[in-house]
Design a protein around this motif. Structure first.
Motif: not given
Length: 347
Positions: A117, A119-124, A130, A183-184, A186-187
């Motif tokens: 989650s 990685i895919v949702l871009g949480a940072g 994270t 997911a993209s 690359s992901e």
């Protein structure tokens, strides 16, 4: 005291032999791989970094291979294996069930869902922390839910634990599948390999990030060895002995989730280590957690270091995902345990 002396000697002996085996496996992993290095080259490379050898005695390539690739990989693998094995032993004590395992009761999948989650949702929001925090939250949620639904002492047994674990793991896997779907490109490429478990991306930053979490979780669970032995008598009996059962359960859930979350965040999904290792160790040193936990930690570290060395050596230059090794070893062992439990129940 005389009664416990044989058990103490046996536990100490097994621990020493496991530690020696781990040391040999770690040193061998520095030399073995697609690029094989003589043992003296490895020792010289380590000596150069420690200021004990002449830098001209080792090539730049060999120094980079040993110090930047293989040493951090072995150290991370040892911590991951120890974390999964200790978490498995603790969960088996918490549930009062030898079939409890981070993967079987859905904890590994919960940690994986948290990490995927992030990685895919871009949480940072927490920077480099994270991913580990997301994995810890997922593991903690899965452990808590499993314990509430299959709590020992409430008429639940092995079948209930397995069914609850399967349901939670299936839900987490479905959510991971959905996130993988959206997911993209690359992901997606990183997610597929990450979900199979690997130490290929290990570096010193990972080791430094995992080490404090690993040390904290390990010390905490080792201090819970006696409470785990008391829980084995049953919650009511443990309370009569003065144990704060609720607080102990919360600690076991939190620190087991911490170790599993850290392992999954940096090595991906590696199953069955928490099932196989504690069970074998229990046969060697007995059920007492004073020896079961530390010996399981060393044996788990040994298992992962050996498996990872094989994963990157058997089919060079390709690398076999580490999770495939653990599944190939653990799945037949799990079936044997299930049949053994069934035979005992029917006896």
């Amino acid at each position: 005291m005389a009664v416990s002396s044989p058990a103490r000697r046996r536990g100490a002996t097994v621990l020493v032999w496991a530690a020696v085996g781990l040391l040999i496996a770690v040193i061998a992993s520095f030399a073995v791989g697609p690029l094989r290095l003589p043992p003296m080259e490895v020792l010289q490379a380590i000596g150069v970094k420690l200021g004990l050898a002449d830098p001209a005695s080792v090539s730049t390539r060999d120094l980079a291979v040993v110090w930047q690739l293989r040493i951090p990989r072995a150290l991370l693998g040892a911590m991951v294996g120890a974390a999964l094995a200790m978490a498995g032993a603790s969960l088996q004590g918490l549930f009062g069930n030898p079939l409890a395992d981070p993967g079987i009761v859905g904890v590994t999948q919960g940690a994986a869902l948290g990490a995927v989650s992030a990685i895919v949702l871009g949480a940072g929001a927490f920077g480099a922390w994270t991913l580990p925090l997301a994995a810890f939250a997922g593991a903690g949620g899965a452990i808590t839910l499993t314990y509430l639904l299959a709590r020992p002492g409430q008429g639940s047994g092995t079948a209930t634990l397995l069914l609850v674990g399967i349901a939670i793991a299936a839900f987490c896997s479905a959510m991971i599948g959905f996130l993988t779907y959206i997911a993209s490109e690359s992901e997606l490429q990183s997610l597929v390999f990450w979900q199979m478990g690997s130490l290929a991306q290990a570096d010193w930053r990972d080791v430094i990030a995992v080490a404090p979490v690993f040390v904290l979780g390990t010390i905490a669970l080792l201090r819970l060895a006696t409470p785990l032995d008391m829980l084995a008598l049953g919650e009511r009996q443990a309370q009569h002995l003065g144990l704060d059962v609720k607080r102990t359960r919360l600690k076991l859930i939190a620190f087991s989730a911490l170790l599993v979350g850290a392992a999954v965040a940096f090595a991906g999904s590696i199953g069955f280590v928490g099932l196989v290792v504690p069970h074998v160790v229990r046969l060697l040193v007995g059920p007492g957690h004073r020896w079961l936990l530390p010996v399981s930690a060393v044996a788990g570290a040994l298992l992962i270091v050996v498996a990872d060395t094989a994963a990157r050596t058997l089919d060079p230059p390709s690398e076999i995902p580490l999770g495939l090794f653990s599944a190939a070893l653990g799945a037949p062992f799990f079936l044997w345990l299930v049949m053994r439990q069934r035979h005992r129940s029917g006896a």
